[in-house]
Motif scaffolding. Structure first.
Motif, short mmCIF file in Angstrom:
data_model
loop_
_atom_site.label_atom_id
_atom_site.label_comp_id
_atom_site.label_asym_id
_atom_site.label_seq_id
_atom_site.Cartn_x
_atom_site.Cartn_y
_atom_site.Cartn_z
N THR A 9 0.82 -1.21 0.00
CA THR A 9 0.00 0.00 0.00
C THR A 9 0.85 1.26 0.00
O THR A 9 2.01 1.24 0.44
N TYR A 10 0.25 2.32 -0.50
CA TYR A 10 0.86 3.65 -0.46
C TYR A 10 -0.26 4.69 -0.45
O TYR A 10 -0.99 4.83 -1.44
N ASN A 11 -0.41 5.37 0.67
CA ASN A 11 -1.40 6.44 0.82
C ASN A 11 -2.82 6.03 0.42
O ASN A 11 -3.51 6.75 -0.30
N ARG A 12 -3.25 4.91 0.92
CA ARG A 12 -4.61 4.45 0.66
C ARG A 12 -5.25 3.97 1.97
O ARG A 12 -5.82 2.89 2.03
N GLU A 34 -2.16 -15.13 8.23
CA GLU A 34 -1.60 -13.90 8.75
C GLU A 34 -1.84 -12.80 7.72
O GLU A 34 -1.97 -13.07 6.53
N ILE A 35 -1.90 -11.58 8.22
CA ILE A 35 -2.09 -10.42 7.36
C ILE A 35 -0.82 -9.58 7.47
O ILE A 35 -0.41 -9.20 8.58
N ILE A 36 -0.22 -9.31 6.34
CA ILE A 36 1.01 -8.52 6.30
C ILE A 36 0.74 -7.27 5.46
O ILE A 36 0.37 -7.37 4.29
N VAL A 37 0.93 -6.10 6.06
CA VAL A 37 0.77 -4.85 5.35
C VAL A 37 2.16 -4.29 5.08
O VAL A 37 2.95 -4.07 6.00
N VAL A 38 2.47 -4.09 3.80
CA VAL A 38 3.76 -3.54 3.39
C VAL A 38 3.52 -2.11 2.93
O VAL A 38 2.94 -1.86 1.87
N ASP A 39 3.96 -1.16 3.74
CA ASP A 39 3.74 0.26 3.48
C ASP A 39 4.94 0.83 2.72
O ASP A 39 6.08 0.72 3.18
N ASN A 40 4.68 1.44 1.60
CA ASN A 40 5.74 2.01 0.77
C ASN A 40 5.95 3.49 1.09
O ASN A 40 5.97 4.33 0.19
N SER A 42 3.99 5.63 3.11
CA SER A 42 2.77 6.45 3.11
C SER A 42 2.92 7.65 4.03
O SER A 42 3.58 7.58 5.07
N THR A 43 2.26 8.75 3.64
CA THR A 43 2.27 9.96 4.46
C THR A 43 0.89 10.24 5.04
O THR A 43 0.69 11.28 5.65
N ASP A 44 -0.04 9.31 4.85
CA ASP A 44 -1.38 9.45 5.43
C ASP A 44 -1.43 8.63 6.73
O ASP A 44 -0.40 8.38 7.35
N GLN A 45 -2.60 8.21 7.14
CA GLN A 45 -2.77 7.50 8.42
C GLN A 45 -2.65 5.98 8.29
O GLN A 45 -3.16 5.24 9.14
N THR A 46 -1.94 5.50 7.29
CA THR A 46 -1.82 4.07 7.06
C THR A 46 -1.30 3.34 8.31
O THR A 46 -1.90 2.36 8.75
N ARG A 63 0.76 -7.92 10.74
CA ARG A 63 2.12 -7.39 10.79
C ARG A 63 2.23 -6.18 9.87
O ARG A 63 1.59 -6.11 8.83
N TYR A 64 3.08 -5.23 10.26
CA TYR A 64 3.26 -3.98 9.50
C TYR A 64 4.74 -3.80 9.18
O TYR A 64 5.60 -3.89 10.06
N PHE A 65 5.00 -3.59 7.91
CA PHE A 65 6.38 -3.34 7.46
C PHE A 65 6.39 -2.06 6.63
O PHE A 65 5.50 -1.82 5.85
#
Length: 65
Positions: A9-12, A34-40, A42-46, A63-65
């Motif tokens: 994800t990125y800013n979504r 498992e749920i893995i969120v890979v943040d690229n 983001s500058t929002d509230q991700t 998990r958040y990366f």
């Protein structure tokens, strides 16, 4: 066997919140995925959204990366 659901994800944050809501509601044993969120960067509230779900649904492996 454990399934990994990977969400890049990125800013979504709005879409991410709906996505995570769906995933934690599925009729499947929580210990089998498992749920893995890979943040690229983001500058929002991700990040806040992911940690809200981690706290609210602590039985799930989120998990958040």
């Amino acid at each position: 066997m454990k399934a990994s659901i990977i969400i890049p994800t990125y800013n979504r944050c709005n879409q991410l919140s709906r996505c995570l809501s769906s995933l934690v509601s599925i009729d499947f044993p929580v210990d089998k995925y498992e749920i893995i969120v890979v943040d690229n960067g983001s500058t929002d509230q991700t990040k806040e959204i992911v940690y809200k779900f981690k706290n609210e649904y602590s039985r799930h492996s989120i998990r958040y990366f």
